[in-house]
Design a protein around this motif. Structure first.
Motif, PDB file in Angstrom:
ATOM      1  N   ALA A 133      -8.134 -13.120 -25.520  1.00  0.00           N
ATOM      2  CA  ALA A 133      -7.520 -12.491 -26.691  1.00  0.00           C
ATOM      3  C   ALA A 133      -8.070 -11.076 -26.780  1.00  0.00           C
ATOM      4  N   VAL A 134      -7.226 -10.153 -27.235  1.00  0.00           N
ATOM      5  CA  VAL A 134      -7.640  -8.744 -27.306  1.00  0.00           C
ATOM      6  C   VAL A 134      -7.396  -8.206 -28.714  1.00  0.00           C
ATOM      7  N   ALA A 135      -8.424  -7.588 -29.288  1.00  0.00           N
ATOM      8  CA  ALA A 135      -8.268  -6.844 -30.544  1.00  0.00           C
ATOM      9  C   ALA A 135      -8.216  -5.376 -30.162  1.00  0.00           C
ATOM     10  N   ILE A 136      -7.216  -4.656 -30.658  1.00  0.00           N
ATOM     11  CA  ILE A 136      -7.033  -3.281 -30.166  1.00  0.00           C
ATOM     12  C   ILE A 136      -6.544  -2.322 -31.256  1.00  0.00           C
ATOM     13  N   ASP A 137      -7.133  -1.151 -31.242  1.00  0.00           N
ATOM     14  CA  ASP A 137      -6.643  -0.019 -32.029  1.00  0.00           C
ATOM     15  C   ASP A 137      -5.985   0.892 -30.994  1.00  0.00           C
ATOM     16  N   PRO A 138      -4.655   0.818 -30.876  1.00  0.00           N
ATOM     17  CA  PRO A 138      -3.999   1.545 -29.775  1.00  0.00           C
ATOM     18  C   PRO A 138      -4.247   3.042 -29.833  1.00  0.00           C
ATOM     19  N   LEU A 139      -4.291   3.583 -31.081  1.00  0.00           N
ATOM     20  CA  LEU A 139      -4.481   5.035 -31.224  1.00  0.00           C
ATOM     21  C   LEU A 139      -5.427   5.275 -32.389  1.00  0.00           C
ATOM     22  N   ASP A 140      -6.647   5.606 -32.059  1.00  0.00           N
ATOM     23  CA  ASP A 140      -7.654   5.865 -33.093  1.00  0.00           C
ATOM     24  C   ASP A 140      -7.735   7.373 -33.363  1.00  0.00           C
ATOM     25  N   GLY A 141      -7.969   7.697 -34.640  1.00  0.00           N
ATOM     26  CA  GLY A 141      -8.090   9.113 -35.005  1.00  0.00           C
ATOM     27  C   GLY A 141      -6.735   9.739 -35.273  1.00  0.00           C
ATOM     28  N   SER A 142      -5.835   8.960 -35.895  1.00  0.00           N
ATOM     29  CA  SER A 142      -4.437   9.395 -36.047  1.00  0.00           C
ATOM     30  C   SER A 142      -4.281  10.738 -36.760  1.00  0.00           C
ATOM     31  N   SER A 143      -5.237  11.088 -37.632  1.00  0.00           N
ATOM     32  CA  SER A 143      -5.089  12.370 -38.349  1.00  0.00           C
ATOM     33  C   SER A 143      -5.256  13.553 -37.393  1.00  0.00           C
ATOM     34  N   ASN A 144      -5.749  13.293 -36.185  1.00  0.00           N
ATOM     35  CA  ASN A 144      -5.911  14.372 -35.201  1.00  0.00           C
ATOM     36  C   ASN A 144      -4.668  14.576 -34.333  1.00  0.00           C
ATOM     37  N   ILE A 145      -3.667  13.662 -34.475  1.00  0.00           N
ATOM     38  CA  ILE A 145      -2.436  13.828 -33.683  1.00  0.00           C
ATOM     39  C   ILE A 145      -1.726  15.082 -34.184  1.00  0.00           C
ATOM     40  N   GLY A 146      -1.263  15.879 -33.279  1.00  0.00           N
ATOM     41  CA  GLY A 146      -0.481  17.045 -33.685  1.00  0.00           C
ATOM     42  C   GLY A 146      -1.318  18.293 -33.870  1.00  0.00           C
ATOM     43  N   VAL A 147      -2.662  18.165 -33.807  1.00  0.00           N
ATOM     44  CA  VAL A 147      -3.503  19.369 -33.934  1.00  0.00           C
ATOM     45  C   VAL A 147      -4.380  19.553 -32.694  1.00  0.00           C
ATOM     46  N   ASN A 148      -4.019  18.842 -31.609  1.00  0.00           N
ATOM     47  CA  ASN A 148      -4.688  19.014 -30.316  1.00  0.00           C
ATOM     48  C   ASN A 148      -6.180  18.715 -30.379  1.00  0.00           C
ATOM     49  N   MET A 149      -6.518  17.646 -31.102  1.00  0.00           N
ATOM     50  CA  MET A 149      -7.912  17.205 -31.181  1.00  0.00           C
ATOM     51  C   MET A 149      -8.025  15.794 -30.605  1.00  0.00           C
ATOM     52  N   ALA A 150      -9.269  15.373 -30.343  1.00  0.00           N
ATOM     53  CA  ALA A 150      -9.476  14.108 -29.641  1.00  0.00           C
ATOM     54  C   ALA A 150      -8.993  12.888 -30.444  1.00  0.00           C
ATOM     55  N   VAL A 151      -8.334  11.988 -29.750  1.00  0.00           N
ATOM     56  CA  VAL A 151      -7.954  10.674 -30.285  1.00  0.00           C
ATOM     57  C   VAL A 151      -8.371   9.635 -29.244  1.00  0.00           C
ATOM     58  N   GLY A 152      -8.101   8.356 -29.515  1.00  0.00           N
ATOM     59  CA  GLY A 152      -8.557   7.352 -28.551  1.00  0.00           C
ATOM     60  C   GLY A 152      -7.866   6.006 -28.658  1.00  0.00           C
ATOM     61  N   THR A 153      -8.334   5.068 -27.867  1.00  0.00           N
ATOM     62  CA  THR A 153      -7.898   3.666 -27.898  1.00  0.00           C
ATOM     63  C   THR A 153      -9.174   2.824 -27.883  1.00  0.00           C
ATOM     64  N   ILE A 154      -9.269   1.839 -28.780  1.00  0.00           N
ATOM     65  CA  ILE A 154     -10.484   0.998 -28.847  1.00  0.00           C
ATOM     66  C   ILE A 154     -10.081  -0.466 -28.631  1.00  0.00           C
ATOM     67  N   PHE A 155     -10.890  -1.210 -27.869  1.00  0.00           N
ATOM     68  CA  PHE A 155     -10.530  -2.619 -27.632  1.00  0.00           C
ATOM     69  C   PHE A 155     -11.760  -3.517 -27.495  1.00  0.00           C
ATOM     70  N   GLY A 156     -11.572  -4.770 -27.873  1.00  0.00           N
ATOM     71  CA  GLY A 156     -12.578  -5.799 -27.651  1.00  0.00           C
ATOM     72  C   GLY A 156     -11.878  -7.013 -27.048  1.00  0.00           C
ATOM     73  N   ILE A 157     -12.476  -7.615 -26.035  1.00  0.00           N
ATOM     74  CA  ILE A 157     -11.868  -8.762 -25.332  1.00  0.00           C
ATOM     75  C   ILE A 157     -12.689 -10.002 -25.632  1.00  0.00           C
ATOM     76  N   ARG A 158     -12.014 -11.070 -26.072  1.00  0.00           N
ATOM     77  CA  ARG A 158     -12.686 -12.314 -26.465  1.00  0.00           C
ATOM     78  C   ARG A 158     -11.988 -13.504 -25.801  1.00  0.00           C
ATOM     79  N   PRO A 159     -12.677 -14.655 -25.766  1.00  0.00           N
ATOM     80  CA  PRO A 159     -11.984 -15.856 -25.315  1.00  0.00           C
ATOM     81  C   PRO A 159     -10.907 -16.224 -26.337  1.00  0.00           C
ATOM     82  N   ALA A 160      -9.747 -16.659 -25.874  1.00  0.00           N
ATOM     83  CA  ALA A 160      -8.721 -17.169 -26.794  1.00  0.00           C
ATOM     84  C   ALA A 160      -9.173 -18.536 -27.291  1.00  0.00           C
ATOM     85  N   VAL A 161      -8.965 -18.783 -28.582  1.00  0.00           N
ATOM     86  CA  VAL A 161      -9.381 -20.063 -29.174  1.00  0.00           C
ATOM     87  C   VAL A 161      -8.142 -20.747 -29.756  1.00  0.00           C
ATOM     88  N   GLN A 162      -7.872 -21.958 -29.321  1.00  0.00           N
ATOM     89  CA  GLN A 162      -6.730 -22.722 -29.843  1.00  0.00           C
ATOM     90  C   GLN A 162      -7.209 -23.587 -30.996  1.00  0.00           C
TER      91      GLN A 162
END
Ligand SMILES: O=P(O)(O)OC[C@H]1O[C@](O)(COP(=O)(O)O)[C@@H](O)[C@@H]1O
Ligand SMILES: [Mg+2]
Ligand SMILES: [Mg+2]
Length: 352
Positions: free
Chosen positions: A110-139
């Motif tokens: 299972a993956v928890a993800i912030d596809p685009l971090d730092g959204s207020s920086n979009i459009g002003v040519n500043m750093a943004v990112g993607t953050i993720f954590g990978i875990r075992p899937a639990v049923q």
């Protein structure tokens, strides 16, 4: 990847292959990392074209947290979820999706993800990112978000990508924290730092000071003492940096030390701060700890906190060990500066 670390310059694929050769149990995790890295290269190209590719900051709908989704938030979410569909991932918790996304039923991860971090920086040519954590899937038929209600210690790997002057992947598989930089000509990440080691002490802090009037007493006192510098109880002058992008601030802290704070505050909806436990705080906490730094909510270790909802927020303090410990002393009232006792006895970062 600590044992027999690959040489600087080695490609991510070769590093992952080496990790899997040492521990076959990492094969699925490595496949997920490779998928996220491939999506990140695509996202990096979109970001690199900036406004030539259209208005990446154009406002769209609202996401689960009530934030306006910008065009790049949606593009990044689509790219990462498409990539994860081809990886051994059963479920995804994304900032940009209300509920858990079911990709490949029965898959192990299972993956928890912030596809685009730092959204207020979009459009002003500043750093943004993607953050993720990978875990075992639990049923668990009784708990539809069971994969994400285990504490952060369950993470098998975590990382973030910064789309900055260089595109960098900061990664841990539980054996140290490594940095890879995108070789644009080759469309491949290459190892640049095999083992990050965050300095224990620091003289640089990061906090959004425009919220100062909303902070609780302990945070006000901590920052006030940093501002008093060598003339105050901290006995040293501090520098301040705030990039408005968690990944960029985290990368700076990982590379040269410092402390980052996003505490809970008195604004409506900010009792637990702004940052999300599953796809912001927990991955960053794993990267910090694996680099010798700390990450807490002001008292508790972030990695020991279990989420009860996929978009749950948490106060976040991370960075150089001495500074993280110092914040905890202010929060629990152990650090009483002369003449400031009225500020203490107020609530700390953790509001009920
Ligand atoms: O605008 P503020 O309140 O200073 O918050 C900035 C923080 O919010 C964030 O942008 C939240 O992440 P998203 O952009 O993914 O919502 C962090 O990257 C950053 O540290
Ligand atoms: Mg974010
Ligand atoms: Mg985001």
């Amino acid at each position: 990847m600590a044992t027999g670390s690959p040489a600087v310059g080695t490609g991510l694929d070769a590093c992952l292959a080496q990790a899997v050769a040492a521990d076959a149990g990492l094969a699925d995790t490595a496949a997920v990392i490779a998928a996220i890295a491939a999506a990140a290269i695509d996202i990096s190209e979109v970001i690199g074209r900036g406004a030539l590719g259209g208005d990446l900051a154009a406002a769209g709908a609202h996401n689960s947290d009530g934030d306006v989704q910008k065009a790049l938030d949606v593009i990044a979410h689509q790219r990462v979820t498409e990539a994860l569909r081809g990886a051994p991932v059963a479920e995804v918790a994304s900032e940009e999706a209300e509920g858990v996304m079911h990709l490949n039923p029965g898959a192990p991860l299972a993956v928890a993800i912030d596809p685009l971090d730092g959204s207020s920086n979009i459009g002003v040519n500043m750093a943004v990112g993607t953050i993720f954590g990978i875990r075992p899937a639990v049923q668990d038929p009784a708990n539809p978000i069971a994969s994400f209600t285990t504490p952060g210690t369950a993470q098998l790997a975590a990382g973030f990508v910064t789309y900055g002057p260089a595109t960098a992947l900061v990664l841990t598989l539980g054996h140290g924290t490594q940095v890879y930089v995108l070789d644009r000509a080759e469309r491949a990440f290459r190892l640049t730092h095999a083992e990050l080691d965050v300095p224990v002490s620091a003289k640089e802090y990061a906090i959004n000071a425009s919220n100062a009037r909303h902070w609780d007493g302990p945070i006000k006192a901590f920052i006030e003492d940093c501002l008093r510098g060598a003339d105050g109880p901290r006995d040293k002058d501090f520098n301040m940096r705030w990039l408005g992008s968690l990944v960029a601030d985290a990368q700076r802290v990982l590379m040269r030390g410092g402390v980052f704070l996003y505490p809970g505050d008195g604004r409506k909806g900010y009792a637990q701060g702004r940052l999300r436990l599953l796809y912001e705080a927990a991955p960053i906490a794993m990267l910090m700890e694996q680099a010798g730094a700390g990450a807490t909510d002001g008292g508790r270790r972030i990695l020991e906190i279990a989420a009860t909802g996929i978009h749950e927020r948490v106060p976040l303090v991370f960075g150089s060990q001495e500074e993280v410990a110092c914040v905890a002393k202010y929060v629990d009232g152990r650090n009483h500066s002369a003449g400031r006792s009225p500020l203490f006895g107020q609530r700390g970062l953790i509001r009920s």
